[in-house]
Enzyme design. Structure first.
Site, PDB file in Angstrom:
ATOM      1  N   SER A 109       0.859  -1.182   0.000  1.00 35.84           N
ATOM      2  CA  SER A 109       0.000   0.000   0.000  1.00 35.84           C
ATOM      3  C   SER A 109       0.892   1.228   0.000  1.00 35.84           C
ATOM      4  CB  SER A 109      -0.885   0.001   1.259  1.00 35.84           C
ATOM      5  OG  SER A 109      -1.530   1.246   1.459  1.00 35.84           O
TER       6      SER A 109
ATOM      7  N   TYR B 201      -2.280  -1.227  10.191  1.00 33.61           N
ATOM      8  CA  TYR B 201      -2.194  -1.362   8.732  1.00 33.61           C
ATOM      9  C   TYR B 201      -0.791  -1.001   8.246  1.00 33.61           C
ATOM     10  CZ  TYR B 201      -4.131  -1.194   3.948  1.00 33.61           C
ATOM     11  OH  TYR B 201      -4.420  -1.424   2.623  1.00 33.61           O
TER      12      TYR B 201
END
Length: 271
Positions: free
Chosen positions: A140, A153
């Site tokens: 990401s 995350y």
């Protein structure tokens, strides 16, 4: 891997979003597909959308290490070979370090990191055996910079980046016929925000609405970018204009990017 025709491609998290779009893009390139998800209904819809291609679907929880290894053996048995593995399945959590529970932290790491690591390790012998293999792990932009309320995350996606970049170097040093790419999507118009877990003090509706505004790229565009990156053997595949911008800021400013993120977060995350 200059040609995807007749290659066996494995995609996790194929029941929606980027995973579904990847399945469709790979089918258009002539791939034979092994698709998995925990969402059987979504996975069936993906398969239905593919038309007349060779495809098998599998129920798979990527947080289950033993299930992943069994899946790798089953795919090898079903197709006779494995050429491309895209570890795509993922989840999200918005919560501060102080507020997130151990359970939620573990949930994110088990899926977003360990699912990728076990998926890579389970399929790697089959990719080497194929003589023309490629591992693609989805990180990401949050694997490039730290963001408030995204510590879990961030932890998973930074770990995916480090794991994948190390593997790419190992495959080259060992002269194995396996290429390795790490993907860093920016905001993609998928359901990940709606399915995200939230800390107890989070304004869930506000955060999800804000994410929708920031999601600049469609899953189809993301999938096409990833497939092009595979064919070009790119080590780092940036997806979306925001991903390119964040990567540039990180390279230019180093740790000095953090005040910029703090200002953005004060307006958009602390709502």
């Amino acid at each position: 891997m200059k040609d995807l025709n007749n290659k066996v491609a494995v995609v996790t998290g194929a029941g929606s979003g980027i995973g579904r779009a990847l399945a469709q893009a790979l089918a258009a390139k002539g791939c034979r597909l092994a698709l998995s998800d925990v969402n059987d209904t979504g996975l069936a819809e993906t398969v239905k959308s593919l038309g007349d291609v060779e495809v098998k679907s599998y129920h798979l929880d990527v947080s289950d290490r033993d299930a992943i290894y069994a899946h790798a053996e089953q795919v090898r048995k079903d197709f006779g070979q494995v050429n491309l593995v895209i570890n795509n399945a993922g989840v999200a959590l918005s919560a501060s370090v102080r507020e997130m529970t151990d359970e939620d932290f573990k949930w994110v790491m088990d899926i977003d990191f360990w699912g990728v690591a076990h998926g890579t390790r389970a399929f790697l012998p089959h990719l080497i055996e194929s003589g023309d293999g490629h591992v693609v792990n989805i990180s990401s932009v949050f694997g490039l910079i730290g963001v408030p309320k995204q510590s879990a995350y961030n932890s998973a996606k930074f770990a995916v980046r480090g794991f994948t970049e190390a593997l790419r170097q190992e495959m080259k040093l060992e002269e194995q016929a396996v290429e390795v790419s790490c993907v860093h999507p920016g905001g993609i118009r998928t359901n990940i925000a709606n399915a995200a877990r939230m800390g107890k003090s989070e304004n869930a509706a506000g955060l999800r609405k804000g994410f929708d505004k920031l999601a600049l790229t469609t899953p189809e565009k993301a999938a096409n970018t990833i497939v092009k990156g595979i064919l070009r053997n790119e080590s780092r595949i940036l997806v979306g204009p925001d991903a390119w911008g964040i990567d540039a800021i990180n390279r230019l400013l180093g740790a000095a990017y953090q005040p910029l993120v703090e200002r953005f977060s004060r307006k958009n995350l602390y709502v």
